[in-house]
Design a protein around this motif. Structure first.
Motif, mmCIF file in Angstrom:
data_model
loop_
_atom_site.group_PDB
_atom_site.id
_atom_site.type_symbol
_atom_site.label_atom_id
_atom_site.label_comp_id
_atom_site.label_asym_id
_atom_site.label_seq_id
_atom_site.Cartn_x
_atom_site.Cartn_y
_atom_site.Cartn_z
ATOM 1 N N PRO A 290 12.083 4.153 -5.357
ATOM 2 C CA PRO A 290 11.680 5.531 -5.650
ATOM 3 C C PRO A 290 10.944 6.191 -4.484
ATOM 4 C CG PRO A 290 10.181 3.998 -6.708
ATOM 5 C CD PRO A 290 11.303 3.171 -6.151
ATOM 6 N N TYR A 291 11.070 7.496 -4.435
ATOM 7 C CA TYR A 291 10.202 8.317 -3.580
ATOM 8 C C TYR A 291 8.869 8.472 -4.304
ATOM 9 C CZ TYR A 291 8.068 12.680 -2.016
ATOM 10 O OH TYR A 291 7.177 13.622 -1.594
ATOM 11 N N HIS A 292 7.759 8.406 -3.552
ATOM 12 C CA HIS A 292 6.438 8.429 -4.159
ATOM 13 C C HIS A 292 5.781 9.798 -3.990
ATOM 14 C CE1 HIS A 292 6.476 4.125 -4.992
ATOM 15 N NE2 HIS A 292 7.146 4.025 -3.867
ATOM 16 N N PHE A 293 5.162 10.240 -5.057
ATOM 17 C CA PHE A 293 4.591 11.585 -5.154
ATOM 18 C C PHE A 293 3.698 11.881 -3.950
ATOM 19 C CE2 PHE A 293 1.840 14.938 -6.658
ATOM 20 C CZ PHE A 293 2.665 15.706 -7.464
ATOM 21 N N GLY A 294 3.843 13.098 -3.424
ATOM 22 C CA GLY A 294 3.009 13.538 -2.316
ATOM 23 C C GLY A 294 3.385 12.929 -0.982
ATOM 24 N N SER A 295 4.619 12.374 -0.895
ATOM 25 C CA SER A 295 5.086 11.725 0.339
ATOM 26 C C SER A 295 4.178 10.569 0.759
ATOM 27 C CB SER A 295 5.212 12.743 1.487
ATOM 28 O OG SER A 295 6.220 13.690 1.217
ATOM 29 N N ARG A 296 3.612 9.895 -0.238
ATOM 30 C CA ARG A 296 2.707 8.793 0.056
ATOM 31 C C ARG A 296 3.480 7.601 0.618
ATOM 32 N NH1 ARG A 296 0.289 10.232 -4.950
ATOM 33 N NH2 ARG A 296 1.409 8.520 -5.951
ATOM 34 N N VAL A 297 2.865 6.921 1.564
ATOM 35 C CA VAL A 297 3.385 5.691 2.151
ATOM 36 C C VAL A 297 2.319 4.616 1.989
ATOM 37 C CG1 VAL A 297 4.127 4.571 4.289
ATOM 38 C CG2 VAL A 297 4.866 6.912 3.794
ATOM 39 N N ARG A 298 2.667 3.524 1.325
ATOM 40 C CA ARG A 298 1.722 2.428 1.085
ATOM 41 C C ARG A 298 2.430 1.096 1.332
ATOM 42 N NH1 ARG A 298 -0.802 6.447 0.683
ATOM 43 N NH2 ARG A 298 -2.283 7.127 -0.913
ATOM 44 N N PRO A 299 1.721 0.087 1.852
ATOM 45 C CA PRO A 299 2.347 -1.233 2.030
ATOM 46 C C PRO A 299 2.933 -1.791 0.735
ATOM 47 C CG PRO A 299 0.267 -1.132 3.223
ATOM 48 C CD PRO A 299 0.348 0.120 2.402
ATOM 49 N N SER A 300 2.301 -1.509 -0.391
ATOM 50 C CA SER A 300 2.802 -2.047 -1.662
ATOM 51 C C SER A 300 4.166 -1.486 -2.036
ATOM 52 C CB SER A 300 1.797 -1.749 -2.778
ATOM 53 O OG SER A 300 1.610 -0.347 -2.929
ATOM 54 N N TYR A 301 4.517 -0.310 -1.489
ATOM 55 C CA TYR A 301 5.811 0.287 -1.815
ATOM 56 C C TYR A 301 6.974 -0.438 -1.134
ATOM 57 C CZ TYR A 301 2.840 4.265 -3.206
ATOM 58 O OH TYR A 301 1.888 5.065 -3.768
ATOM 59 N N ASP A 302 6.660 -1.325 -0.172
ATOM 60 C CA ASP A 302 7.714 -2.064 0.515
ATOM 61 C C ASP A 302 8.409 -3.065 -0.397
ATOM 62 O OD1 ASP A 302 6.758 -0.720 2.710
ATOM 63 O OD2 ASP A 302 5.895 -2.477 3.695
ATOM 64 N N ARG A 303 7.822 -3.340 -1.554
ATOM 65 C CA ARG A 303 8.340 -4.386 -2.422
ATOM 66 C C ARG A 303 8.532 -3.816 -3.829
ATOM 67 N NH1 ARG A 303 8.031 -8.878 0.492
ATOM 68 N NH2 ARG A 303 8.592 -10.195 -1.277
ATOM 69 N N GLU A 304 9.784 -3.693 -4.229
ATOM 70 C CA GLU A 304 10.140 -3.236 -5.570
ATOM 71 C C GLU A 304 10.993 -4.332 -6.202
ATOM 72 O OE1 GLU A 304 9.519 -0.608 -7.422
ATOM 73 O OE2 GLU A 304 8.374 0.644 -6.009
ATOM 74 N N PRO A 305 10.425 -5.158 -7.088
ATOM 75 C CA PRO A 305 11.178 -6.280 -7.644
ATOM 76 C C PRO A 305 12.525 -5.884 -8.251
ATOM 77 C CG PRO A 305 8.865 -6.481 -8.208
ATOM 78 C CD PRO A 305 9.020 -5.144 -7.551
ATOM 79 N N ALA A 306 12.581 -4.732 -8.902
ATOM 80 C CA ALA A 306 13.839 -4.319 -9.519
ATOM 81 C C ALA A 306 14.911 -4.034 -8.470
ATOM 82 C CB ALA A 306 13.611 -3.080 -10.390
ATOM 83 N N VAL A 307 14.510 -3.468 -7.329
ATOM 84 C CA VAL A 307 15.476 -3.192 -6.264
ATOM 85 C C VAL A 307 15.932 -4.500 -5.609
ATOM 86 C CG1 VAL A 307 15.854 -2.001 -4.070
ATOM 87 C CG2 VAL A 307 14.526 -0.898 -5.876
ATOM 88 N N PHE A 308 15.001 -5.416 -5.377
ATOM 89 C CA PHE A 308 15.396 -6.713 -4.824
ATOM 90 C C PHE A 308 16.372 -7.422 -5.759
ATOM 91 C CE2 PHE A 308 11.083 -6.774 -2.537
ATOM 92 C CZ PHE A 308 11.638 -6.274 -1.367
#
Length: 436
Positions: A290-308
């Motif tokens: 997903p794209y995260h609200f406010g164009s936020r970039v966070r290290p935790s967003y690098d890992r999405e179990p459902a996408v993996f």
């Protein structure tokens, strides 16, 4: 790359001729060609983390002539000649990256095997035929493959045909970007890592540890651009995630092929991409995070179990095996509102980016173009149609969040519709106004 040795941070104020924000491919290629062409130039590269921390060190390793805007769309806006010239420049760039890697002795596992894009349904085969017809109209090399020809290159399941272009090399991106950082340092460029930029404006770059005054400032921040003041809506950081298998046995490769390390994909709407690595793994990625609200970039967003999990399932669907996965990672890429990358220089401020995931080769062309613009070189590159282009800003929130995530969901739903009906998706027609 978390264990790489870090270069020293900026120790205080300094004056240079060119200050470059970002030590990814765009920033380092710009520094490389500037230092090569004008060895006496004082150049500083400022990086918040380390060279290659962002998309440059984490991507799928496709050094390709791909460009997010189709040649036909460029031709409608700029004319046939300029559109074809840009695509030809990108084709040449694939070889230029290989040339520099060899000249600088950067062992980035460069292998120019081209790209095979599979068609695994009637709808995908129709899109393959349309893409080949367009390429032929503009004199670009894209071949239509029969089912047997496609399977001979990439032995996936359910292949009905596909396309092939020679204009792509598989690389190890982290090796290339770190090697490039060393190459610019050997030419006198200073790379300051661990130096977070707070503001970049004509004449100066402000960091937490000092201000760098410069005649020219170059912004080369791609998916991290919205974190700079005034640029929140310039690019949307969209995440792409990847997995890599364990090294696979010879029997697997005897069946699957990719003997020239062709990069591979298929003609679905929600992008996937893969390569056979130099040590016989499959490195495989795709959109869907997903794209995260406010164009936020966070290290935790690098890992999405459902996408993996979806990537694992897609690999199994492609090759008929549940393959052992050893690594999983991800990161943001930069998407302009009109999907049109750009490069330019205005009032002492240069920029390049918005590659929509096609930045490995495109960033090299951008770096050479920026070097020409900064040095006042009147080359064919500075007249290419992406030079000076300004994309309109993304919509404010929450419209941006709704629109980007709706587009991702529509792409996935379009693929599901085609799998269910066997016909081209009607939903897919709704994607065009979102991404143009």
């Amino acid at each position: 790359m978390d264990n790489v040795a870090r270069r020293p941070a900026l120790p205080g104020d300094r004056d240079v001729d060119v200050a470059i924000v970002g030590a990814g491919f765009t920033g380092l290629w710009t520094a490389y060609y500037l230092a090569t062409t004008a060895p006496g130039l004082r150049i500083a590269v400022l990086e918040a983390e380390y060279a290659g921390f962002g998309a440059s060190g984490r991507n799928g390793g496709w050094c390709s002539a791909l460009f997010p805007k189709p040649v036909s769309a460029l031709a409608r806006r700029y004319g046939r000649g300029p559109a074809v010239a840009l695509y030809q420049a990108l084709r040449d760039t694939v070889d230029e990256v290989g040339r520099v890697a060899a000249a600088e002795q950067i062992d980035c596992h460069y292998a120019k095997g081209g790209t095979v894009v599979l068609a695994r349904s009637a709808a995908q085969l129709d899109r393959a035929r349309a893409e080949v017809a367009e390429a032929e109209e503009y004199g670009l090399p894209l071949s239509l493959l029969s089912a047997a020809e496609a399977r001979a290159r990439c032995g996936a399941c359910g292949v009905l045909g596909g396309t092939y272009t020679p204009d792509c090399a598989a690389i190890h991106p982290a090796r290339l970007v770190r090697g490039l950082a060393g190459a610019v340092e050997r030419r006198g460029v200073t790379v300051h890592e661990g130096t977070r930029v707070l503001a970049a404006r004509p004449g100066a770059v402000v960091t937490a540890t000092g201000t760098v005054r410069a005649d020219v400032v170059v912004r080369a921040t791609e998916g991290y651009t919205p974190g700079l003041p005034g640029l929140r809506r310039a690019l949307a950081p969209v995440y792409s995630l990847m997995i890599a298998t364990e090294p696979l046995p010879a029997a697997f490769w005897d069946r699957v092929g990719l003997s020239r390390r062709e990069t591979f994909s298929d003609h679905r709407h929600l992008i996937i991409y893969g390569q056979r690595t130099a040590d016989d793994r499959l490195a495989f990625g795709g959109r869907g995070a997903p794209y995260h609200f406010g164009s936020r970039v966070r290290p935790s967003y690098d890992r999405e179990p459902a996408v993996f999990a979806a990537l694992r399932a897609t690999l199994a669907d492609l090759f008929g095996d549940e393959l052992p996965v050893s690594h999983a990672w991800g990161g943001p890429l930069g998407v302009p509102r009109d999907w049109m990358p750009s490069v330019g220089l205005r009032d002492g401020l240069g920029w390049a980016g918005g590659y929509v995931g096609d930045g490995v080769a495109t960033s090299n062309l951008a770096g050479r173009t920026l070097a020409d613009l900064i040095l006042g070189v009147d080359s064919e590159r500075v007249r290419l149609p992406w030079v000076g282009h300004r994309s309109r800003r993304w919509e404010p929130e929450p419209l941006r969040w709704v629109g980007v995530n709706a587009g991702l969901r529509l792409a996935g739903a379009s693929d599901a519709e085609e799998a269910r009906t066997g016909r081209s998706s009607r939903l897919a027609r709704l994607l065009t106004p979102l991404f143009s």
